[in-house]
Design an enzyme around this catalytic site. Structure first.
Site, PDB file in Angstrom:
ATOM      1  N   ARG A  91      30.907  46.534  46.415  1.00  0.00           N
ATOM      2  CA  ARG A  91      31.077  45.283  47.160  1.00  0.00           C
ATOM      3  C   ARG A  91      30.000  45.062  48.194  1.00  0.00           C
ATOM      4  O   ARG A  91      29.419  46.006  48.710  1.00  0.00           O
ATOM      5  CB  ARG A  91      32.432  45.301  47.888  1.00  0.00           C
ATOM      6  CG  ARG A  91      33.605  45.284  46.960  1.00  0.00           C
ATOM      7  CD  ARG A  91      34.895  45.485  47.727  1.00  0.00           C
ATOM      8  NE  ARG A  91      36.008  45.647  46.817  1.00  0.00           N
ATOM      9  CZ  ARG A  91      36.622  44.649  46.192  1.00  0.00           C
ATOM     10  NH1 ARG A  91      36.239  43.407  46.399  1.00  0.00           N
ATOM     11  NH2 ARG A  91      37.594  44.875  45.357  1.00  0.00           N
ATOM     12  N   LYS A 114      40.970  52.123  32.086  1.00  0.00           N
ATOM     13  CA  LYS A 114      40.574  50.708  32.058  1.00  0.00           C
ATOM     14  C   LYS A 114      39.143  50.633  31.534  1.00  0.00           C
ATOM     15  O   LYS A 114      38.232  51.202  32.126  1.00  0.00           O
ATOM     16  CB  LYS A 114      40.682  50.109  33.463  1.00  0.00           C
ATOM     17  CG  LYS A 114      42.130  49.971  33.919  1.00  0.00           C
ATOM     18  CD  LYS A 114      42.240  49.644  35.389  1.00  0.00           C
ATOM     19  CE  LYS A 114      41.844  48.223  35.728  1.00  0.00           C
ATOM     20  NZ  LYS A 114      42.020  47.966  37.188  1.00  0.00           N
ATOM     21  N   ARG A 159      53.071  46.351  37.169  1.00  0.00           N
ATOM     22  CA  ARG A 159      51.829  46.946  37.640  1.00  0.00           C
ATOM     23  C   ARG A 159      51.706  46.747  39.149  1.00  0.00           C
ATOM     24  O   ARG A 159      51.768  45.615  39.642  1.00  0.00           O
ATOM     25  CB  ARG A 159      50.674  46.263  36.920  1.00  0.00           C
ATOM     26  CG  ARG A 159      49.283  46.515  37.476  1.00  0.00           C
ATOM     27  CD  ARG A 159      48.338  45.504  36.826  1.00  0.00           C
ATOM     28  NE  ARG A 159      46.960  45.738  37.183  1.00  0.00           N
ATOM     29  CZ  ARG A 159      46.148  44.771  37.653  1.00  0.00           C
ATOM     30  NH1 ARG A 159      46.584  43.542  37.820  1.00  0.00           N
ATOM     31  NH2 ARG A 159      44.911  45.055  37.941  1.00  0.00           N
ATOM     32  N   THR A 202      43.882  40.317  31.804  1.00  0.00           N
ATOM     33  CA  THR A 202      43.084  39.453  32.676  1.00  0.00           C
ATOM     34  C   THR A 202      42.866  38.025  32.150  1.00  0.00           C
ATOM     35  O   THR A 202      42.389  37.837  31.036  1.00  0.00           O
ATOM     36  CB  THR A 202      41.727  40.114  33.044  1.00  0.00           C
ATOM     37  OG1 THR A 202      42.006  41.405  33.577  1.00  0.00           O
ATOM     38  CG2 THR A 202      40.987  39.311  34.100  1.00  0.00           C
TER      39      THR A 202
HETATM   40  P1  PGA Z   1      41.349  44.484  37.934  1.00  0.00           P
HETATM   41  O1  PGA Z   1      41.179  45.054  36.456  1.00  0.00           O
HETATM   42  O2  PGA Z   1      42.310  43.339  37.865  1.00  0.00           O
HETATM   43  O3  PGA Z   1      41.867  45.644  38.695  1.00  0.00           O
HETATM   44  O4  PGA Z   1      39.965  44.111  38.306  1.00  0.00           O
HETATM   45  C1  PGA Z   1      41.299  44.263  35.319  1.00  0.00           C
HETATM   46  C2  PGA Z   1      39.981  43.657  34.880  1.00  0.00           C
HETATM   47  O5  PGA Z   1      38.914  43.973  35.413  1.00  0.00           O
HETATM   48  O6  PGA Z   1      40.049  42.850  33.946  1.00  0.00           O
HETATM   49 MN    MN Z   2      38.724  45.382  36.972  1.00  0.00          MN
END
Ligand code: PGA
Ligand code: MN
Length: 498
Positions: free
Chosen positions: A89, A235, A48, A293
């Site tokens: 942000r 996602k 990734r 994650t």
């Molecule tokens: P990110 O996505 O690592 O790009 O934030 C994965 C998540 O949010 O778990």
């Molecule tokens: Mn994320």
């Protein structure tokens, strides 16, 4: 040595096939070529490139290196390009970082630019925030480490009370508990990065923070227009995505259980149940799913995972995930190779549990496609006979994807002449891609040649029972219409006569 996919010396007793796939995030910790080589050898299936960090050139360089090393090692690996999306942000502080105390007031101010933030107020990258929030809302900053309650809002400012304080530094993310921020899924940067995905020939493109199927469709249109062929990964990390789950999954090629942001939006305690649901629904809609994650978070700094992390990875496997993902563990951690090795052994052990192997056949009253019917018949048969392997001759990878939606302990070998199809299949649980060009083999010899390909790789031996699926028209997509049960060694050898 334990390999995730078949290469030559498969019959060494150590060499057990891992069905669950491993997604590895690229980053500085993998810039050492030897480390990267180890990570591929141990079992990375998909890499990734996280476009929330770094520049295009660095990503391109890393992807090229991955492809070169994978080619040297004769392994199929896929590239997943992950778009940053509209991370909402705060701006920056004069001192880079401040400390907020519980009970104090704090103002998020859209009119402040540059490094102007202090202990009382800070600017916002996301200028629409005052329109999206109301008094009484809870805002979570820095993945939920800090919590604000909104007291009042005017045109340009959000006045908050600090409920949970702590350190706050430049450009940290903001989530609204319960979702509802109106930012669209694709930013200007994402649109540019989609061009890059097409140019680099990414195998998968991950769309961050989609709210609906339209966000996925838009990404697909942009990708196609740019000439890209990547599969689109949605996602799932917003409350809205849970609400619109079925349509999002239907519009995507795969989903990611993005537990980082999702946990902030819906509350961490809701995650385990939602993870199970997302995996179940994705599988039932014939789409692969990545669980992501903090899976081995402590291994950023430790050579071994915690027991809780081991259980988390194993439970994702038992839930039926296609792939487990490493983020900072491999991108910025101290022990990327050990993290991949830990994933490998945890997945292998979890796959020994009866529930990973017990077949639950589909009970749909009706199949829509002939190749779907062949895939289901194959799995039913394989799970009820002593079948050593399933061989599926495939153009697009659709038949092995269907097969992999049914639980089984029998390996599904996806034989294809298309490198893109081979790479796409690296994400599918229980599917092992093998390069094989059927187009210039006499039809009468095709079963024999496919079996010979697996014998050559020491996957099959004389006497093994295998199932082969294929279409009448070799080289044409979507035409699988037959399954055949063959005993290795009992097919007349037309090939030798040539
Ligand atoms: P990110 O996505 O690592 O790009 O934030 C994965 C998540 O949010 O778990
Ligand atoms: Mn994320």
């Amino acid at each position: 040595m334990i390999l995730g996919q078949h290469s030559r010396n498969v019959h060494s007793p150590m060499n057990i096939l891992r069905r669950t796939k491993i997604v590895v995030t690229l980053g500085p910790a993998l810039d050492d070529a030897e480390m990267l080589r180890r990570v591929i050898t141990i079992g990375a299936d998909v890499f990734r490139a996280n476009f929330s960090h770094g520049n295009k050139e660095t990503h391109e360089q890393r992807i090229t290196t991955v492809r070169n090393i994978a080619a040297e090692l004769d392994k199929n690996v896929a590239i997943l390009l992950d778009l940053q999306g509209p991370k909402i942000r705060i701006g920056r502080f004069k001192t880079g970082k401040i400390h907020l105390k519980e009970g104090q007031s704090f103002i998020l101010d859209t009119t402040l630019e540059g490094e102007t933030g202090d202990e009382q107020t800070v600017g916002l990258d996301y200028k629409n925030l005052p329109n999206d929030v109301r008094a009484g809302d809870t805002l979570l900053l820095d993945d939920g480490r800090l919590e604000f309650r909104v007291q009042r809002v005017d045109k340009t400012r959000v006045y908050c009370e600090v409920i949970a304080g702590g350190d706050l530094s430049n450009n940290k993310g903001i989530n609204r508990q319960g979702g509802g921020l109106s930012a669209g899924a694709l930013t200007e940067k994402d649109r540019e990065d989609i061009q890059t995905a097409a140019k680099l020939g990414a195998d998968y493109l991950a769309v961050s923070f989609p709210r609906s199927a339209d966000d996925i469709k838009e990404a697909r249109i942009l990708l196609k227009a740019a000439g890209g062929k990547a599969g689109i990964v949605a996602k799932i990390e917003r409350t809205e995505a849970i609400t619109n789950l079925q349509e999002i999954i239907a519009a995507s090629d795969a989903i990611m259980v993005a537990r980082g942001d999702l946990g902030v939006e819906i509350g961490d305690a809701e995650l385990p149940a939602i993870q199970k649901k997302l995996i179940r629904v994705a599988r039932s809609l014939n789409k692969p799913v990545i669980t992501a994650t903090q899976m081995l978070e402590s291994m950023i700094n430790s050579t071994i995972p915690t027991r809780a992390e081991v259980s988390d990875v194993a439970n994702a496997v038992l839930d039926g995930t296609d792939a487990v993902m490493l983020s900072a563990e491999t991108a910025a951690g101290k022990y990327p190779d050990k993290a991949v090795a830990a994933m490998n052994r945890i997945c292998l052990s979890a796959e020994k549990h009866w529930s990973s192997k017990t077949n639950r056949q589909r009970r749909e009253p009706h199949f829509n496609y002939v190749d779907e019917a062949i895939a289901m018949a194959t799995m039913y048969t394989a799970n009820h006979l002593d079948i050593k392997a399933i061989i599926t001759l495939t153009e697009s990878g659709t038949t092995p994807l269907w097969m992999s939606r049914v639980k089984s302990s029998i390996p599904i070998y996806g034989l294809s002449r298309h490198p893109e199809t081979l790479r796409r299949m690296t994400l599918y649980r229980g599917v092992f891609p093998i390069q094989f060009d059927a187009t210039h083999i006499d039809r009468r010899n095709l079963n024999q040649a496919a079996v010979a390909e697996l014998e050559k790789r020491n996957i099959l031996q004389r006497g093994d029972l295998v199932i082969i699926t294929k279409g009448d028209l070799i080289g044409i997509h979507g035409r699988t219409n037959s399954m055949k049960i063959v005993t290795v060694g009992s097919v007349p050898n037309h090939l030798a006569a040539k």
